[in-house]
Design a protein around this motif. Structure first.
Motif, short mmCIF file in Angstrom:
data_model
loop_
_atom_site.label_atom_id
_atom_site.label_comp_id
_atom_site.label_asym_id
_atom_site.label_seq_id
_atom_site.Cartn_x
_atom_site.Cartn_y
_atom_site.Cartn_z
N LEU A 76 -3.07 6.55 -14.13
CA LEU A 76 -1.61 6.96 -14.03
C LEU A 76 -0.59 5.70 -14.63
N SER A 352 3.32 0.20 -17.41
CA SER A 352 4.54 0.66 -17.32
C SER A 352 5.64 -0.35 -17.00
N PHE A 406 5.24 9.35 -21.96
CA PHE A 406 6.04 9.09 -21.07
C PHE A 406 7.26 9.36 -21.39
N VAL A 411 10.55 5.33 -17.39
CA VAL A 411 9.03 4.63 -17.10
C VAL A 411 9.39 3.54 -16.45
N GLU A 425 6.55 5.39 -12.49
CA GLU A 425 7.17 6.75 -12.52
C GLU A 425 7.57 6.84 -14.03
N LEU A 428 4.20 10.63 -17.52
CA LEU A 428 3.94 11.85 -16.99
C LEU A 428 2.45 12.61 -17.52
N ASN A 440 1.95 15.83 -15.18
CA ASN A 440 3.24 15.54 -14.44
C ASN A 440 3.17 14.49 -13.37
N GLY A 441 2.41 13.39 -13.80
CA GLY A 441 2.49 12.42 -12.93
C GLY A 441 1.33 12.30 -12.04
#
Ligand SMILES: [Zn+2]
Length: 458
Positions: A76, A352, A406, A411, A425, A428, A440-441
């Motif tokens: 992730l 991230s 991303f 991000v 966040e 993706l 989609n995450g």
């Protein structure tokens, strides 16, 4: 025209090796990037990458959490290859065999001096040695036995030799050098958590790095210094200067860091023996029990040390961590490890955080330089022993389709010391060998495209 297995359409493709930075469609077949072009491509599957960056996924040189829980959390965060190179393993064949066919992301390991030493010295510890593995000097015969186990691991395709000298104060300088000689014989890197720490004499991180540079030059084994931010503490600028100077004289030394001001270690480890507060200029209250978030006192420290477990040490200065993350010398590596959802937020947020905080919010790193530190530099460090890495860390035709997709405007990491598994966040889509493991995450269920990356061995 050929129909690809999958196509990423309209993304901003960034490849730090070639400098490619352009809007393009990416065609993927058989796990490999087959086309990067402005032409329209046809695919059986298609991911819309408009407004997103398509970049090589993170190659994490320092990932202790080598199980499904950790692979999911790391995927992730854009990690496509997670390597346990610092602590390493004893049974290389067995370790790769356990993960074969059921891993979400690519994986690999070194053969580790610590697990080898624990076996030879009959130490009953779990991750860290607690008896003779840490505190007893090895005989000449035992050193020979350790060397033989390291040779065996490298012949089985281990990616390096791993060292955590800080866990074993009884390791003599000669013993460490003898292990470096095994690495040199195979052309393998030594990935080392040094024995010194910080700036306070004796046994500073200056001395710790000096020992390793001397062992590297003497033996001929390439040196990779683990987490220069945490080992260096206040001496980080001095360590980076030493590495830069050594490299300018032809010493094969590289390093890495994680973007956090706290480290994490087993409380039962030798580094927390009598005198640690003075040695590291820390107090009990700088330690946080990872399971509960409780800050420690002298008495709770003693209690937890009996039980054993992970403790988060708030030990570093923000300005020095920032300087380390942005230094052209450092690759980014997470040092991640989670167990039952507890641990350090770096497992879920390292990459991230670099892309969101350091690139977008602070603007102290260009996006291309960040991708270089996340993907290309680590792959390049591994490729002389393991040529498989020549196809990793790149977004180019012929490279493995290990990609992160991303939103550069969004991000950001969300994991914290209290909630270490909160996903980032804006990260993706993540592909491993062409297969989406995050879409989609969300982690995709029922896919295991991760492969074991090994050296050819002998
Ligand atoms: Zn370490």
């Amino acid at each position: 025209m050929a129909v690809f297995d999958s196509v990423l359409t309209g993304g901003r493709v960034m490849d730090p090796e070639s400098g490619t930075d352009r809007l393009a469609n990416v065609g993927i077949s058989d796990g490999v990037i087959g086309a990067i072009t402005s032409e329209t491509l046809e695919g059986h599957d298609s991911i819309d990458a408009k407004g997103l960056v398509v970049a090589p996924g993170a190659v994490d040189l320092h990932s202790h959490g080598q199980d499904d829980e950790n692979y999911r959390v790391q995927a992730l965060d854009g990690v496509t290859t997670a390597l346990e190179l610092e602590l390493g393993v004893l049974d290389v064949d067995g370790w790769y065999g356990e993960r074969l066919g059921n891993a979400l992301i690519n994986f690999g390991a070194s053969v580790g001096h610590i697990p080898v030493r624990m076996a030879v010295m009959n130490d009953p510890g779990d991750m860290a040695p607690v008896a003779d593995g840490a505190y007893k000097a090895a005989s000449e015969a035992q050193i020979k036995e350790m060397q033989e186990l390291l040779h065996r691991g490298l012949r089985s395709g281990a990616l390096a030799i791993g060292f955590v000298l800080a866990l074993a104060p009884a390791v003599s300088r000669w013993e460490a050098l003898e292990m470096f000689r095994v690495a040199a014989h195979h052309g393998a890197n030594c990935h080392v958590h040094m024995r010194g720490m910080g700036h306070k004499e004796p046994l500073t991180s200056i001395e710790g790095l000096s020992e390793l540079i001397a062992a590297s030059v003497t033996s001929g084994a390439p040196l990779h210094l683990d987490h220069v931010n945490s080992s260096g503490q206040h001496a980080v600028p001095e360590l980076l200067q030493m590495i830069e100077e050594g490299r300018s004289h032809g010493v094969d030394v590289t390093t890495e860091c994680y973007p956090y001001t706290a480290g994490m270690a087993p409380i039962e480890a030798a580094m927390f023996n009598e005198g640690w507060t003075d040695k590291f200029s820390l107090d009990y209250g700088d330690l946080e029990w990872a399971d509960t978030g409780e800050r420690l006192t002298a008495s709770s420290f003693a209690e937890y040390r009996e039980i054993g477990g992970m403790v988060i040490a708030h030990s570093m200065r923000q300005d020095l961590v920032d300087a380390t993350v942005t230094s052209p010398l450092t690759a980014i590596a997470s040092d991640g490890y989670l167990k039952a959802g507890k641990g350090h937020p770096r497992t879920a947020g390292t990459y991230s955080k670099v892309l969101g905080h350091y690139v977008r919010e602070s603007r102290v790193l260009s996006l291309m330089d960040a991708i270089r530190k996340i993907a290309l530099m680590p792959a390049q460090r591994m490729e002389s022993l393991a040529p498989a890495f020549k196809k990793k860390g790149r977004a180019s035709v012929g490279a493995d389709a290990d990609l992160m997709v991303f939103d550069p405007a969004k991000v950001i990491d969300h994991s914290t010391y209290r909630e270490p598994t909160l996903p980032p966040e804006g990260m993706l889509h993540v592909l491993v060998n062409g297969v989406p493991v995050v879409r989609n995450g969300a982690v995709q269920e029922g896919v295991s495209p991760g492969r074991g990356i090994r050296a050819p061995g002998a």
